[in-house]
Scaffold this motif. Sequence first.
Motif: not given
Length: 385
Positions: A1-25
């Motif tokens: 978690m970033t040092a100054s954050a109170r609350a945050e949404i973390v989005v992993d773009v690698a998961a998006i890529r993985h999911n698109v590849r998986r769905l294509r399969q």
Amino acid sequence: MTASARAEIVVDVAAIRHNVRRLRQLVTRPDGAAPACMAVVKADGYGHGMVPVAKAAREAGADWLGVATLEEAVALRDAGDTGPLLAWLAVPGEDHAPALERDVDVASYSLTQLTAIADAARRTGRTARVHLKIDTGLSRGGATRDDWPALVDASAALETTGAVEVVGIWSHLVASDEPDRTINDEQEQRFRDAASVAEAAGLRPRWRHLANSAAGLLRPSAHFDMVRFGIATYGLDPAPGETHDLGLVPAMTVQARLGMVKQVRAGDGVSYGHQWVADRDTLLGLVPAGYAEGIARAAGNRAEVWADDARRPVRGRICMDQFMIDLGPDSTLAAGDRVELFGTGHDGAPTAQDWAEACHTINYEIVTRIGGRFARVYVDSEVTQ
């Protein structure tokens, strides 16, 4: 978690890529061919951020992107996207010209809308690429079956003028997450019938698309030329209880730092209305986010968060800016320590689906509504590993 954050949404773009590849399969038609895959990035990428999600989906091989509004399509183009892109929701008075000028495919539900698209095409000197929508039973957007022949005939006439080219026919399913419902068969047949009407009128659309995420995974007969993957792109199950392990990875993790930790005694009530009363001495943690950030008020006394390597229950009502969790009497957590509301489900941690079930809703709503004062942070686990 970033040092100054109170609350945050973390989005992993690698998961998006993985999911698109998986769905294509995972998607193939009964004839063995692979349909094109559309990644749907409307509603700010289902709360994940439209532009970063779109970029990751393209990198993973998404053939198309889909958005609802013309403004979303223009924003994607202005952010640098150049691939096939469909926008499907407009109301009378909206100008299609900016989208057409940016090489966006648009949808038409009615003769009135088709006329507006053709007018915009003439003003821009472009041929509008149009996907005609047939209402096969959802009774939402799209031409009724009674109005469909007239829309098809008008489209065919406009094709001869060069104002439009009908490149697609599409519809949307009622209950694709309930594969045994007979309405699925009925809609698929109505869609085939509508395509036949269009063909008889001389239209030759390249793209026929009916299937969303659930149908893409559960109903190969509905794949046609393209599957529109919405929620599955983000790693969430579109049909809980109906699908096997899909191998998808949730892309969103929502986390916060505890604002304080305090002790309550047995008999103390917590939060508005004292909907929860401590049955023992325990420690509570204050999570600095609430329904202003899109956390459902219905989650009070129902949802759980991940703290100190265990699930911890929400206690009392969710407030506008904060809510309380039960850390247990022996917790060593302190103000400033990280807690996770939901994420990938690692080690048994809560997921968006868990929150959806706690709130009696769907995982789509959980991730799409989250935001407000949360900071949004992007990571790429394929790079940082």
